[in-house]
Design a protein around this motif. Sequence first.
Motif, mmCIF file in Angstrom:
data_model
loop_
_atom_site.group_PDB
_atom_site.id
_atom_site.type_symbol
_atom_site.label_atom_id
_atom_site.label_comp_id
_atom_site.label_asym_id
_atom_site.label_seq_id
_atom_site.Cartn_x
_atom_site.Cartn_y
_atom_site.Cartn_z
ATOM 1 N N VAL A 6 -50.217 111.921 3.393
ATOM 2 C CA VAL A 6 -49.906 111.556 2.013
ATOM 3 C C VAL A 6 -48.421 111.790 1.718
ATOM 4 O O VAL A 6 -47.769 110.961 1.082
ATOM 5 N N ARG A 7 -47.888 112.897 2.211
ATOM 6 C CA ARG A 7 -46.460 113.180 2.021
ATOM 7 C C ARG A 7 -45.610 112.054 2.620
ATOM 8 O O ARG A 7 -44.639 111.610 2.009
ATOM 9 N N ASN A 8 -45.975 111.599 3.811
ATOM 10 C CA ASN A 8 -45.217 110.535 4.471
ATOM 11 C C ASN A 8 -45.251 109.233 3.675
ATOM 12 O O ASN A 8 -44.253 108.524 3.604
ATOM 13 N N ILE A 9 -46.383 108.933 3.078
ATOM 14 C CA ILE A 9 -46.499 107.729 2.248
ATOM 15 C C ILE A 9 -45.563 107.828 1.047
ATOM 16 O O ILE A 9 -44.804 106.901 0.746
ATOM 17 N N HIS A 10 -45.597 108.974 0.368
ATOM 18 C CA HIS A 10 -44.760 109.126 -0.827
ATOM 19 C C HIS A 10 -43.287 109.238 -0.470
ATOM 20 O O HIS A 10 -42.426 108.765 -1.219
ATOM 21 N N LEU A 11 -42.982 109.807 0.668
ATOM 22 C CA LEU A 11 -41.603 109.877 1.132
ATOM 23 C C LEU A 11 -41.076 108.469 1.429
ATOM 24 O O LEU A 11 -39.952 108.125 1.058
ATOM 25 N N ALA A 12 -41.897 107.651 2.056
ATOM 26 C CA ALA A 12 -41.502 106.267 2.351
ATOM 27 C C ALA A 12 -41.309 105.478 1.055
ATOM 28 O O ALA A 12 -40.359 104.691 0.938
ATOM 29 N N THR A 13 -42.174 105.698 0.088
ATOM 30 C CA THR A 13 -42.036 105.028 -1.206
ATOM 31 C C THR A 13 -40.740 105.452 -1.882
ATOM 32 O O THR A 13 -39.995 104.618 -2.408
ATOM 33 N N ALA A 14 -40.452 106.750 -1.856
ATOM 34 C CA ALA A 14 -39.225 107.259 -2.465
ATOM 35 C C ALA A 14 -37.997 106.696 -1.758
ATOM 36 O O ALA A 14 -37.002 106.351 -2.408
ATOM 37 N N GLN A 15 -38.049 106.586 -0.443
ATOM 38 C CA GLN A 15 -36.935 106.013 0.312
ATOM 39 C C GLN A 15 -36.713 104.562 -0.108
ATOM 40 O O GLN A 15 -35.580 104.132 -0.301
ATOM 41 N N ARG A 16 -37.784 103.832 -0.271
ATOM 42 C CA ARG A 16 -37.684 102.439 -0.696
ATOM 43 C C ARG A 16 -37.097 102.348 -2.110
ATOM 44 O O ARG A 16 -36.234 101.512 -2.389
ATOM 45 N N LEU A 17 -37.543 103.247 -3.012
ATOM 46 C CA LEU A 17 -36.990 103.275 -4.366
ATOM 47 C C LEU A 17 -35.486 103.554 -4.329
ATOM 48 O O LEU A 17 -34.708 102.915 -5.043
ATOM 49 N N LYS A 18 -35.093 104.501 -3.497
ATOM 50 C CA LYS A 18 -33.675 104.855 -3.365
ATOM 51 C C LYS A 18 -32.875 103.662 -2.864
ATOM 52 O O LYS A 18 -31.801 103.358 -3.387
ATOM 53 N N GLU A 19 -33.396 102.957 -1.862
ATOM 54 C CA GLU A 19 -32.715 101.780 -1.310
ATOM 55 C C GLU A 19 -32.598 100.665 -2.341
ATOM 56 O O GLU A 19 -31.666 99.861 -2.290
ATOM 57 N N GLN A 20 -33.548 100.627 -3.284
ATOM 58 C CA GLN A 20 -33.528 99.603 -4.329
ATOM 59 C C GLN A 20 -32.666 100.019 -5.516
ATOM 60 O O GLN A 20 -32.581 99.310 -6.505
ATOM 61 N N GLY A 21 -32.029 101.204 -5.414
ATOM 62 C CA GLY A 21 -31.099 101.626 -6.451
ATOM 63 C C GLY A 21 -31.632 102.638 -7.446
ATOM 64 O O GLY A 21 -30.949 102.962 -8.416
ATOM 65 N N ALA A 22 -32.830 103.157 -7.228
ATOM 66 C CA ALA A 22 -33.364 104.175 -8.136
ATOM 67 C C ALA A 22 -32.507 105.428 -8.052
ATOM 68 O O ALA A 22 -32.047 105.809 -6.978
ATOM 69 N N ASP A 23 -32.296 106.053 -9.198
ATOM 70 C CA ASP A 23 -31.532 107.296 -9.200
ATOM 71 C C ASP A 23 -32.481 108.474 -8.969
ATOM 72 O O ASP A 23 -33.697 108.297 -8.800
ATOM 73 N N LEU A 24 -31.916 109.659 -8.968
ATOM 74 C CA LEU A 24 -32.700 110.871 -8.711
ATOM 75 C C LEU A 24 -33.829 111.020 -9.725
ATOM 76 O O LEU A 24 -34.946 111.393 -9.365
ATOM 77 N N ASN A 25 -33.563 110.684 -10.975
ATOM 78 C CA ASN A 25 -34.605 110.779 -12.003
ATOM 79 C C ASN A 25 -35.797 109.886 -11.675
ATOM 80 O O ASN A 25 -36.948 110.289 -11.836
ATOM 81 N N GLY A 26 -35.530 108.680 -11.230
ATOM 82 C CA GLY A 26 -36.604 107.751 -10.898
ATOM 83 C C GLY A 26 -37.445 108.226 -9.726
ATOM 84 O O GLY A 26 -38.664 108.076 -9.724
ATOM 85 N N ILE A 27 -36.784 108.816 -8.756
ATOM 86 C CA ILE A 27 -37.501 109.304 -7.582
ATOM 87 C C ILE A 27 -38.344 110.525 -7.950
ATOM 88 O O ILE A 27 -39.511 110.622 -7.565
ATOM 89 N N VAL A 28 -37.760 111.430 -8.738
ATOM 90 C CA VAL A 28 -38.525 112.600 -9.174
ATOM 91 C C VAL A 28 -39.703 112.158 -10.036
ATOM 92 O O VAL A 28 -40.804 112.694 -9.916
ATOM 93 N N GLU A 29 -39.494 111.165 -10.871
ATOM 94 C CA GLU A 29 -40.585 110.654 -11.709
ATOM 95 C C GLU A 29 -41.737 110.144 -10.846
ATOM 96 O O GLU A 29 -42.908 110.387 -11.146
ATOM 97 N N HIS A 30 -41.408 109.446 -9.766
ATOM 98 C CA HIS A 30 -42.461 108.974 -8.849
ATOM 99 C C HIS A 30 -43.260 110.160 -8.310
ATOM 100 O O HIS A 30 -44.484 110.147 -8.325
#
Length: 64
Positions: A6-30
């Motif tokens: 589960v951690r790997n899934i959410h880490l991959a999602t966060a990485q994708r969000l970061k690559e799409q321009g999400a800031d730290l707030n957006g990643i923490v929100e996820h």
Amino acid sequence: MTSEFVRNIHLATAQRLKEQGADLNGIVEHFENVYLPMDEVLEMLGQLGYPQQDLKQFLKGLDS
């Protein structure tokens, strides 16, 4: 404790969000939306390449 799978899934999602321009707030929100414990969130943010100093500043801002 969250399973490694589960951690790997959410880490991959966060990485994708970061690559799409999400800031730290957006990643923490996820991570908050999927109910990850804060200690795991901090660890995963480190894995995403956020320096510990940035994370400490960010957390200070949350406490305000």
